[in-house]
Design a protein around this motif. Sequence first.
Motif, PDB file in Angstrom:
ATOM      1  N   TYR A   1     -16.967  -4.323  -2.265  1.00  0.00           N
ATOM      2  CA  TYR A   1     -17.066  -5.730  -1.842  1.00  0.00           C
ATOM      3  C   TYR A   1     -17.765  -6.275  -0.759  1.00  0.00           C
ATOM      4  O   TYR A   1     -18.447  -7.469  -0.561  1.00  0.00           O
ATOM      5  CB  TYR A   1     -15.781  -6.597  -2.048  1.00  0.00           C
TER       6      TYR A   1
ATOM      7  N   PHE B   1     -11.595 -12.588   6.050  1.00  0.00           N
ATOM      8  CA  PHE B   1     -10.946 -11.323   6.889  1.00  0.00           C
ATOM      9  C   PHE B   1      -9.285 -11.365   6.480  1.00  0.00           C
ATOM     10  O   PHE B   1      -8.994 -12.119   5.732  1.00  0.00           O
ATOM     11  CB  PHE B   1     -11.163 -11.433   8.232  1.00  0.00           C
ATOM     12  N   GLY B   2      -8.721 -10.251   6.729  1.00  0.00           N
ATOM     13  CA  GLY B   2      -7.368  -9.881   6.692  1.00  0.00           C
ATOM     14  C   GLY B   2      -7.062  -9.458   7.851  1.00  0.00           C
ATOM     15  O   GLY B   2      -7.205  -8.789   8.501  1.00  0.00           O
TER      16      GLY B   2
ATOM     17  N   GLU C   1      -4.691 -14.005   5.421  1.00  0.00           N
ATOM     18  CA  GLU C   1      -6.055 -13.738   5.041  1.00  0.00           C
ATOM     19  C   GLU C   1      -6.843 -15.112   4.738  1.00  0.00           C
ATOM     20  O   GLU C   1      -6.223 -16.000   4.451  1.00  0.00           O
ATOM     21  CB  GLU C   1      -6.170 -12.904   3.509  1.00  0.00           C
TER      22      GLU C   1
ATOM     23  N   HIS D   1       1.763   1.758   9.897  1.00  0.00           N
ATOM     24  CA  HIS D   1       1.573   1.588   8.686  1.00  0.00           C
ATOM     25  C   HIS D   1       3.145   1.274   8.096  1.00  0.00           C
ATOM     26  O   HIS D   1       4.072   1.952   8.199  1.00  0.00           O
ATOM     27  CB  HIS D   1       0.977   2.879   7.617  1.00  0.00           C
TER      28      HIS D   1
ATOM     29  N   ARG E   1       0.888  -1.366   0.089  1.00  0.00           N
ATOM     30  CA  ARG E   1      -0.227  -0.096  -0.001  1.00  0.00           C
ATOM     31  C   ARG E   1       0.929   1.239   0.051  1.00  0.00           C
ATOM     32  O   ARG E   1       1.605   1.440   0.779  1.00  0.00           O
ATOM     33  CB  ARG E   1      -0.821   0.220   1.298  1.00  0.00           C
TER      34      ARG E   1
HETATM   35  O1  4AD Z   1      -8.791  -3.587   6.498  1.00  0.00           O
HETATM   36  P1  4AD Z   1      -7.945  -4.113   5.408  1.00  0.00           P
HETATM   37  O2  4AD Z   1      -7.621  -2.906   4.485  1.00  0.00           O
HETATM   38  O3  4AD Z   1      -8.931  -5.116   4.483  1.00  0.00           O
HETATM   39  C1  4AD Z   1      -8.467  -5.870   3.488  1.00  0.00           C
HETATM   40  O4  4AD Z   1      -7.385  -5.671   2.913  1.00  0.00           O
HETATM   41  C2  4AD Z   1      -9.256  -6.826   3.137  1.00  0.00           C
HETATM   42  N1  4AD Z   1      -9.354  -6.992   1.670  1.00  0.00           N
HETATM   43  C3  4AD Z   1      -8.877  -8.221   3.717  1.00  0.00           C
HETATM   44  C4  4AD Z   1      -9.950  -9.340   3.577  1.00  0.00           C
HETATM   45  O5  4AD Z   1     -10.994  -9.329   3.967  1.00  0.00           O
HETATM   46  N2  4AD Z   1      -9.103 -10.473   3.123  1.00  0.00           N
HETATM   47  O6  4AD Z   1      -6.509  -4.787   5.770  1.00  0.00           O
HETATM   48  C5  4AD Z   1      -6.498  -5.898   6.491  1.00  0.00           C
HETATM   49  C6  4AD Z   1      -5.608  -5.801   7.659  1.00  0.00           C
HETATM   50  C7  4AD Z   1      -5.854  -4.445   8.635  1.00  0.00           C
HETATM   51  O7  4AD Z   1      -6.810  -4.692   9.435  1.00  0.00           O
HETATM   52  C8  4AD Z   1      -4.368  -4.177   8.951  1.00  0.00           C
HETATM   53  O8  4AD Z   1      -4.063  -5.062  10.345  1.00  0.00           O
HETATM   54  C9  4AD Z   1      -3.571  -4.762   8.036  1.00  0.00           C
HETATM   55  O9  4AD Z   1      -4.196  -5.398   7.298  1.00  0.00           O
HETATM   56  N3  4AD Z   1      -3.087  -3.389   7.198  1.00  0.00           N
HETATM   57  C10 4AD Z   1      -1.677  -3.031   7.245  1.00  0.00           C
HETATM   58  N4  4AD Z   1      -0.721  -3.276   8.070  1.00  0.00           N
HETATM   59  C11 4AD Z   1       0.560  -2.711   7.834  1.00  0.00           C
HETATM   60  N5  4AD Z   1       0.540  -1.736   7.250  1.00  0.00           N
HETATM   61  C12 4AD Z   1      -0.395  -1.151   6.580  1.00  0.00           C
HETATM   62  N6  4AD Z   1      -0.144  -0.047   5.583  1.00  0.00           N
HETATM   63  C13 4AD Z   1      -1.589  -2.022   6.346  1.00  0.00           C
HETATM   64  N7  4AD Z   1      -2.759  -1.786   5.894  1.00  0.00           N
HETATM   65  C14 4AD Z   1      -3.624  -2.802   6.192  1.00  0.00           C
END
Ligand code: 4AD
Length: 442
Positions: free
Chosen positions: A341, A410-411, A235, A227, A218
């Motif tokens: 989604y 979830f992730g 996931e 971050h 990201r």
């Molecule tokens: O909440 P996020 O954006 O959810 C998703 O990516 C979904 N597509 C996941 C899914 O349903 N399969 O990201 C999930 C998690 C966050 O709660 C956080 O813990 C971590 O990914 N995360 C980061 N960790 C470190 N640095 C970043 N820049 C992050 N962005 C998200």
Amino acid sequence: MTKEFWIGDVLSGKYDSSEVELCGWVHRTRGSKKIRFLVLRDSTGTLQCVIKREIVGDECFESLSNALIESSIRVKGIVKNTDREHGHELVVESGIVIGHVNPENPFPITESAMSEADGGETEFLLDNRHLYLRTGRMTKMLKIRSTVFGAVHSYFRDREFIEYQAPNFVAGAVEGGSTLFEVPYFGKKAYLTQSWQLYAEAAMPALERLYTIAPSFRAEKSRTRRHLTEFWHAEMEIAWGGNVEVMNHGEALVRSIAGTLLEEREGELIELGRDIGLIQNYADSKYPRMRYDEAIEALQQKGVSVEWGQDLDYSKEKVLTQDFDVPHFLTHYPRIAKPFYHRPDPDDPKYVLCHDLLAPEGYGEIIGGGERTWSESEILERIDEEGTPREPYEFYIDVRRYGGVPHGGFGMGIDRVCAWLSGADHIRETIPFPRDSRRVTP
Ligand code: 4AD
Ligand code: MG
């Protein structure tokens, strides 16, 4: 050359009064012309080695005495039980230096270098990250991290989940366009993936229960404590389940990670200053669940300025975690706050069936997940209302065209979980080579 003996085993008393040959790095060294006290380090611990000229002879004594900090050496001797620092020491009989450190270019990480560094201690250690990895704190963090990865694999594999890999070059966003990394791709544009999810959904009808541990990317411009631009993402995706079933897995996974850390890494956690009682509580407790609307109300009562419809950023999550001593879920965010989604709640489509799991002690979001929009008409409506082009998502829409079923997933940000459970101040402490908007080296 094989290594047979480990300092950790010596410290446990396994080799008392026996002869062992230890290989490692010089951690500290001091002494006189007759006797040298050399603290040897390997990946399992540190041990004092006593080197006497009269025992090892002049040549060996000189060569080990001249070995500077972080030289690698091999020493043979007898393990003695003592009442000194580590309870054990090695009375050296012979030894050699394997990898020399040149006196003109000594190991750069020293107290004085850190305090004198132009950019401050933190930047100095990041510049020397490749060498900092061998210090005690990083070694413990890396071991904790390995245990967390292992616990994630065990959790899913014990429950018949299939490990599945998605591509890292993708054509579209999952989590919104603003944090996409664009890469030139043979005259076209591609992006680095933000999440495995969309490609996991494509395999959901094949595997029904699937998971991964993979990097996600990201383009986070702001540098914060939580971050990274490249982070490790655990996931999961399940068919025939909705928000509640997915949340139950998230809760059980995090509890089992905490439990595994207590079994395998209690020593490291204590040495990092972590209160084991807290981790025990995370392993044993149920995690409360509250709706987004309740969170907004709680924030407003605390005088935090927040409007209904906003996603909750870190400053707000931090306030919310003050009311809990275990992780807690926030569910049912407004539809306008979340990507296409997420499935609108059939009972009130202003909301989506989703959840975030917030870690206590001010750490905030560690999991984001929920139920997926799973019918063709609903996904088209969601994509269009978001103003997202349909084209890169045709494969995703097809999953709905051919036997769509309720599903979700979830992730979990592994680096964030490591930071929270180890009590780190900053997410970069938990990953060997942290990447943020200003740093891709070393
Ligand atoms: O909440 P996020 O954006 O959810 C998703 O990516 C979904 N597509 C996941 C899914 O349903 N399969 O990201 C999930 C998690 C966050 O709660 C956080 O813990 C971590 O990914 N995360 C980061 N960790 C470190 N640095 C970043 N820049 C992050 N962005 C998200
Ligand atoms: Mg999120």
